[in-house]
Design a protein around this motif. Structure first.
Motif, mmCIF file in Angstrom:
data_model
loop_
_atom_site.group_PDB
_atom_site.id
_atom_site.type_symbol
_atom_site.label_atom_id
_atom_site.label_comp_id
_atom_site.label_asym_id
_atom_site.label_seq_id
_atom_site.Cartn_x
_atom_site.Cartn_y
_atom_site.Cartn_z
ATOM 1 N N LEU A 223 0.805 -1.181 -0.080
ATOM 2 C CA LEU A 223 0.004 0.028 -0.030
ATOM 3 C C LEU A 223 1.023 1.204 0.121
ATOM 4 O O LEU A 223 0.387 2.160 -0.635
ATOM 5 C CB LEU A 223 -1.023 0.123 1.203
ATOM 6 C CG LEU A 223 -2.217 0.811 1.156
ATOM 7 C CD1 LEU A 223 -2.940 0.658 -0.061
ATOM 8 C CD2 LEU A 223 -2.808 0.529 2.474
ATOM 9 N N LEU A 224 1.935 1.471 0.760
ATOM 10 C CA LEU A 224 3.142 2.536 0.756
ATOM 11 C C LEU A 224 3.515 2.466 -0.594
ATOM 12 O O LEU A 224 3.703 3.777 -1.183
ATOM 13 C CB LEU A 224 3.702 2.067 1.764
ATOM 14 C CG LEU A 224 3.589 2.106 3.395
ATOM 15 C CD1 LEU A 224 4.330 1.902 4.473
ATOM 16 C CD2 LEU A 224 2.841 3.303 3.875
ATOM 17 N N GLU A 225 3.666 1.451 -1.350
ATOM 18 C CA GLU A 225 4.460 1.515 -2.710
ATOM 19 C C GLU A 225 3.601 2.171 -3.540
ATOM 20 O O GLU A 225 3.799 2.916 -4.455
ATOM 21 C CB GLU A 225 4.647 -0.201 -3.196
ATOM 22 C CG GLU A 225 5.515 0.197 -4.464
ATOM 23 C CD GLU A 225 5.954 -1.059 -4.785
ATOM 24 O OE1 GLU A 225 6.704 -1.240 -6.058
ATOM 25 O OE2 GLU A 225 5.397 -2.154 -4.118
ATOM 26 N N ALA A 226 2.123 1.703 -3.591
ATOM 27 C CA ALA A 226 1.090 2.203 -4.458
ATOM 28 C C ALA A 226 0.995 3.722 -4.106
ATOM 29 O O ALA A 226 0.890 4.543 -5.151
ATOM 30 C CB ALA A 226 -0.300 1.524 -4.052
ATOM 31 N N ARG A 227 0.791 4.111 -3.017
ATOM 32 C CA ARG A 227 0.765 5.674 -2.812
ATOM 33 C C ARG A 227 1.993 6.498 -3.274
ATOM 34 O O ARG A 227 2.020 7.505 -3.709
ATOM 35 C CB ARG A 227 0.768 5.899 -1.144
ATOM 36 C CG ARG A 227 -0.412 5.599 -0.641
ATOM 37 C CD ARG A 227 -0.627 5.994 0.801
ATOM 38 N NE ARG A 227 0.652 6.481 1.541
ATOM 39 C CZ ARG A 227 0.628 6.622 2.983
ATOM 40 N NH1 ARG A 227 -0.213 6.241 3.710
ATOM 41 N NH2 ARG A 227 1.709 6.924 3.387
ATOM 42 N N GLU A 228 3.204 5.721 -3.251
ATOM 43 C CA GLU A 228 4.089 6.502 -3.778
ATOM 44 C C GLU A 228 4.212 6.487 -5.315
ATOM 45 O O GLU A 228 4.438 7.634 -5.924
ATOM 46 C CB GLU A 228 5.495 5.585 -3.530
ATOM 47 C CG GLU A 228 6.749 6.220 -4.082
ATOM 48 C CD GLU A 228 8.019 5.281 -4.069
ATOM 49 O OE1 GLU A 228 9.075 5.499 -4.588
ATOM 50 O OE2 GLU A 228 7.997 4.516 -3.220
ATOM 51 N N LEU A 229 3.666 5.612 -6.024
ATOM 52 C CA LEU A 229 3.378 5.707 -7.411
ATOM 53 C C LEU A 229 2.292 6.687 -7.805
ATOM 54 O O LEU A 229 2.336 7.203 -8.881
ATOM 55 C CB LEU A 229 2.993 4.101 -8.043
ATOM 56 C CG LEU A 229 4.263 3.091 -7.936
ATOM 57 C CD1 LEU A 229 3.818 1.807 -8.453
ATOM 58 C CD2 LEU A 229 5.400 3.708 -8.962
ATOM 59 N N VAL A 230 1.126 6.696 -6.882
ATOM 60 C CA VAL A 230 0.084 7.691 -7.224
ATOM 61 C C VAL A 230 0.766 9.150 -7.476
ATOM 62 O O VAL A 230 0.443 9.755 -8.359
ATOM 63 C CB VAL A 230 -0.788 7.460 -6.116
ATOM 64 C CG1 VAL A 230 -1.811 8.472 -6.226
ATOM 65 C CG2 VAL A 230 -1.597 6.254 -6.424
ATOM 66 N N ARG A 231 1.741 9.325 -6.592
ATOM 67 C CA ARG A 231 2.375 10.882 -6.472
ATOM 68 C C ARG A 231 3.316 10.852 -7.839
ATOM 69 O O ARG A 231 3.445 12.249 -8.233
ATOM 70 C CB ARG A 231 3.194 11.004 -5.202
ATOM 71 C CG ARG A 231 2.543 10.908 -3.814
ATOM 72 C CD ARG A 231 1.823 12.146 -3.719
ATOM 73 N NE ARG A 231 1.000 11.886 -2.361
ATOM 74 C CZ ARG A 231 0.520 12.950 -1.701
ATOM 75 N NH1 ARG A 231 0.822 14.177 -2.167
ATOM 76 N NH2 ARG A 231 -0.006 12.761 -0.657
ATOM 77 N N GLN A 232 3.382 10.075 -8.634
ATOM 78 C CA GLN A 232 4.383 10.183 -9.836
ATOM 79 C C GLN A 232 3.517 10.450 -11.009
ATOM 80 O O GLN A 232 3.983 10.738 -12.096
ATOM 81 C CB GLN A 232 5.475 9.171 -9.949
ATOM 82 C CG GLN A 232 6.436 8.842 -8.663
ATOM 83 C CD GLN A 232 7.396 7.886 -9.168
ATOM 84 O OE1 GLN A 232 7.709 7.721 -10.108
ATOM 85 N NE2 GLN A 232 7.699 6.911 -8.103
ATOM 86 N N VAL A 233 2.330 10.311 -10.797
ATOM 87 C CA VAL A 233 1.257 10.420 -11.902
ATOM 88 C C VAL A 233 1.296 12.086 -12.396
ATOM 89 O O VAL A 233 1.311 12.793 -11.375
ATOM 90 C CB VAL A 233 -0.075 9.793 -11.635
ATOM 91 C CG1 VAL A 233 -1.026 10.268 -12.778
ATOM 92 C CG2 VAL A 233 -0.234 8.493 -11.585
ATOM 93 N N VAL A 234 1.296 12.528 -13.444
ATOM 94 C CA VAL A 234 1.447 13.788 -13.914
ATOM 95 C C VAL A 234 -0.025 14.280 -14.076
ATOM 96 O O VAL A 234 -0.897 13.764 -14.662
ATOM 97 C CB VAL A 234 2.351 13.918 -15.280
ATOM 98 C CG1 VAL A 234 2.022 15.633 -15.751
ATOM 99 C CG2 VAL A 234 3.558 13.384 -14.851
ATOM 100 N N ALA A 235 -0.104 15.464 -13.504
ATOM 101 C CA ALA A 235 -1.344 16.253 -13.691
ATOM 102 C C ALA A 235 -1.013 17.643 -14.601
ATOM 103 O O ALA A 235 -0.325 18.492 -13.865
ATOM 104 C CB ALA A 235 -1.873 16.735 -12.438
ATOM 105 N N ALA A 236 -1.279 17.806 -15.727
ATOM 106 C CA ALA A 236 -0.879 18.769 -16.721
ATOM 107 C C ALA A 236 -1.504 20.089 -16.193
ATOM 108 O O ALA A 236 -2.703 20.117 -15.617
ATOM 109 C CB ALA A 236 -1.327 18.443 -17.957
#
Length: 332
Positions: free
Chosen positions: A218-231
């Motif tokens: 779950l912690l790894e998933a939260r980290e990946l979410v933050r790397q998604v780009v919002a233009a």
């Protein structure tokens, strides 16, 4: 054939694994929870975003069962507090007690020191007790006896409240409502779901969902979410949506008439962060306008404070958010 950098390939592999695990969690929840697909989807979105959830629905719809089952399938340590009018803040956070061995005081942690806290019927406790959750939900810490104690990571509050039986209840203050990433409305099930509920709960065996996730996942998933780009143009769209919830800044006549106060900046943060989760679960590394629209209702419905006139005329926050979505158009 285009060569994919090893770093990008590794990142995509991690994202695929996260998507598979989330699907496994949803499937495991489906073994116990009948229907309520949208509710489960929104709770999982908030979980991946690292936010808290307020579940609202009449009794008997499985709100408590959903939270308890979520703890089982994710491997998160689970705690429950049944809120009542005589509940004290120390009953939640813990308190200083006398230690006979040392002759001094030591801190005895309360049930809030867990990964997944079910705050059942939160609107039955007094404002003093409700406020005990404020620091924990925002700062992920508890202060007692002049000392600050960190809470486990991850830490999620999933609170339930009953919209009926308002006698003897205390509406949550706006400051605490604002700390919930989502407010999720739990609808009454349809006829087919009701029949399936009876079949599952009155038969000789009860479903036992498997554990399909670890807290580290779950912690790894939260980290990946933050790397998604919002233009920038997507963020601008979210900003205009939040601005349109304010009666003095909106182009929507209904908002001008029925709303006292619009969403805080936390509403904008919830929109963008939850939209990133939706994009990642869809296999994209960029947020689309549709992702923001998808999470607008659970992100904003509890952040709009309405006039009494709205209640008198049966105008709901959901109706006003829908009007905002219809009036504020994305700009390509």
């Amino acid at each position: 054939m285009t060569n994919v950098p090893p770093e990008a390939a590794a990142l995509e592999a991690r994202a695929d694994l996260v998507r598979q695990r989330v699907q496994a969690v949803a499937a495991a929840l489906g073994e116990v929870i009948v229907g309520q697909t949208a509710v489960v989807d929104q709770v999982l979105t908030a979980l991946l975003a690292g936010g808290h959830v307020l579940l609202e629905g009449v009794p008997g719809l499985g709100k408590t069962l959903l939270v308890r089952t979520l703890g089982l399938v994710t491997g998160l340590q689970f705690g429950r507090v049944q809120f009542t009018p005589d509940l004290m803040p120390g009953d939640i956070t813990g308190t200083e007690i006398f230690d006979r061995e040392t002759g001094g005081l030591r801190f005895a942690p309360g049930p809030i020191f867990t990964n997944l806290l079910l705050a059942d019927e939160i609107n039955r406790a007094t404002p003093r007790t409700q406020s005990a959750l404020l620091e924990a939900m925002q700062e992920r810490t508890v202060t007692a006896g002049g000392r600050t104690h960190p809470l486990p990571d991850p830490f999620f509050v999933l609170a339930t409240q009953n919209p009926l039986e308002m006698e003897g209840t205390y509406p949550l203050p706006e400051a605490q409502l604002d700390r919930f990433l989502f407010k999720v409305l739990v609808p009454f099930p349809g006829d087919e779901d009701l029949a399936a509920i009876v079949e599952r709960t009155t038969g000789p065996t009860q479903p036992s969902p498997p554990r399909v996730l670890d807290p580290a996942d779950l912690l790894e998933a939260r980290e990946l979410v933050r790397q998604v780009v919002a233009a920038p143009h997507v963020v601008d769209y979210a900003v205009r949506l939040v601005r349109a919830t304010h009666p003095d800044r909106t182009p929507v006549p209904e908002v001008q008439r029925f709303v006292r106060f619009g969403s805080s900046p936390r509403g904008l943060q919830a929109l963008v962060l939850a939209a990133k989760v939706v994009a990642l679960r869809a296999g994209r590394w960029n947020v689309a306008f549709a992702d923001v629209q998808h999470v607008a209702l659970p992100s904003l419905r509890h952040r709009m404070i309405l006039h009494f006139e709205a209640a008198a005329e049966g105008v709901t926050p959901d109706a006003l958010v829908s009007r905002v979505l219809a009036a504020v158009k994305p700009e390509e």
